[in-house]
Scaffold this motif. Sequence first.
Motif: not given
Length: 141
Positions: A21-47
């Motif tokens: 949320a600090r990086l994108t300028g969108f709120g944490a609730e908005e980012l969570s609502a996208l349904g991609m947080a777990e997937t994106y975190r897994a990508v970052v951890v893997t990469q």
Amino acid sequence: MTAAHGDAGEGGVGAFVDASARLTGFGAEELSALGMAETYRAVVVTQAGSERCARLVDALSGSGSAVTLDGELLDLAREVTHLWYTGSWPGRPGESGSFVVSAASYAAGLVWRTLDGHAPGTRPAGFGSWAGVPAGAEGVR
């Protein structure tokens, strides 16, 4: 950290969303609502590795407005921001490691919200929408 992200203290998905949320300028609730947080975190951890991911999240978890990131974390912050906005991992400069995470990530990209639209090919325009004049083109001939 927000109360809605109770796992933030353990460096889980909630902390990742709060940092994002600090990086994108969108709120944490908005980012969570996208349904991609777990997937994106897994990508970052893997990469990037769990240690680098945790360092970035820790660096961004402070309450101060100014954050100083070293070169390595600054690159990772750019990659994470790119991931949220486009749904794709950019890879390292000079490498061919870029990839689109999934069709859902492409459709959920923040770039489409920023443009107040939808990703091309992901939502039907509606029956007969082709028959009308596009918005903003009424006076153009």
